[in-house]
Scaffold this motif. Structure first.
Motif, short mmCIF file in Angstrom:
data_model
loop_
_atom_site.label_atom_id
_atom_site.label_comp_id
_atom_site.label_asym_id
_atom_site.label_seq_id
_atom_site.Cartn_x
_atom_site.Cartn_y
_atom_site.Cartn_z
N GLN A 45 0.84 -1.20 0.00
CA GLN A 45 0.00 0.00 0.00
C GLN A 45 0.88 1.25 0.00
O GLN A 45 1.91 1.31 0.69
CB GLN A 45 -0.91 0.00 1.23
N TYR A 53 3.35 2.77 2.81
CA TYR A 53 2.65 3.02 4.06
C TYR A 53 3.55 2.65 5.24
O TYR A 53 4.47 1.84 5.14
CB TYR A 53 1.36 2.20 4.11
N GLY A 107 -3.30 2.65 -5.81
CA GLY A 107 -2.93 2.79 -4.41
C GLY A 107 -2.00 1.73 -3.87
O GLY A 107 -1.78 1.65 -2.64
N ARG A 108 -1.41 0.94 -4.75
CA ARG A 108 -0.48 -0.09 -4.29
C ARG A 108 0.75 -0.13 -5.22
O ARG A 108 0.66 0.19 -6.41
CB ARG A 108 -1.14 -1.48 -4.27
#
Length: 253
Positions: A45, A53, A107-108
């Motif tokens: 992520q 993240y 988003g990854r």
């Protein structure tokens, strides 16, 4: 199996090295860990800024145990860890994107086909990392590169002169024209040259396991020029300079 470098016509890298043979390279070993992590988690992520993240950053800090960036040292200056707070991970992310081993999608950070194919191929990964980390920091100016980033000369100096501990000051004088670096404020031109060598040569080569940086073993606050470095056994196994001779033969360094 020797693989020709894109950085120099006479530079080759040994691409058949195994995980065991590359244990001295934190870049290779830990980048492979991150590729496996991405594979096992269906990607990593990322934030709106494109960084990993915090969960991945915290995992990486604990898993990598990177010399000079161990968790205790990182948390001593950061209450929480974001990707830019962990420079090795930040660089690995940059390289994986530029080498197209991962891509950002919905988003990854997800493995590409090339990234999936790289898993388990430690020698090939070490080559890809080295190609990126030893590219010229100066740009495309041929004259500037011939003066300050003669990679063939730099690697030949390391291979022949750094069999024993050598100071960063001595390495700088052997590898680049230190007299051409201008002073900056209270800093001498020689110090500026040593700073360039420490950042652009010593750090990447030590992260690749090709140089041993005695700074981690020396007393605190040692002067930059007096930091000690030497080549590792991995340097001789991994780097080859193959120079054509006048009689159509080859000289291997």
């Amino acid at each position: 199996m020797l693989k020709a470098s894109t950085l120099s016509l006479v530079l080759f890298f040994e691409a058949s090295l195994t995980e065991e043979e590359l244990q001295a390279s934190p870049m290779c070993i830990n980048t492979m860990k991150l590729l496996r992590y991405a594979e096992q988690h269906g990607g990593i992520q990322i934030t709106k800024l494109g960084n990993f993240y915090r969960k991945c950053v915290e995992w990486s800090a604990e898993e990598f145990q990177w010399p000079g960036y161990e968790p205790a040292e990182l948390y001593a200056v950061n209450k929480v860890l974001n990707e830019p707070d962990f420079p090795p991970l930040f660089l690995i992310h940059e390289i994986l994107l530029n080498a197209r081993l991962i891509r950002h999608y919905k988003g990854r950070a997800k493995l590409t086909k090339a990234g999936s194919g790289m898993i388990g191929q430690y020698g090939d990964l070490q080559v890809a990392l080295t190609e990126y980390m030893l590219r010229s920091p100066i740009g495309d100016d041929p004259q500037a590169n011939s003066l300050f980033w003669n990679l063939e000369h730099i690697l030949r100096v390391i291979g022949s002169r750094l069999t024993d501990w050598t100071t960063v000051g001595e390495l700088s004088e052997l590898a680049i024209p230190t007299e051409l670096f201008p002073p900056r404020g209270s800093l001498s031109g020689r110090f500026e040259a040593c700073l360039f060598v420490a950042h652009e040569i010593v750090r990447p080569l030590s992260w690749l396991g090709l140089l041993e940086d005695g700074n981690l073993k020396q007393r605190p606050h040692v002067r930059l020029e007096e930091r000690l470095v030497r080549k590792t056994a991995l340097f001789d196994r991994f780097v080859r300079l193959i120079v054509p001779t006048a009689d159509a033969g080859q000289r291997v360094h």
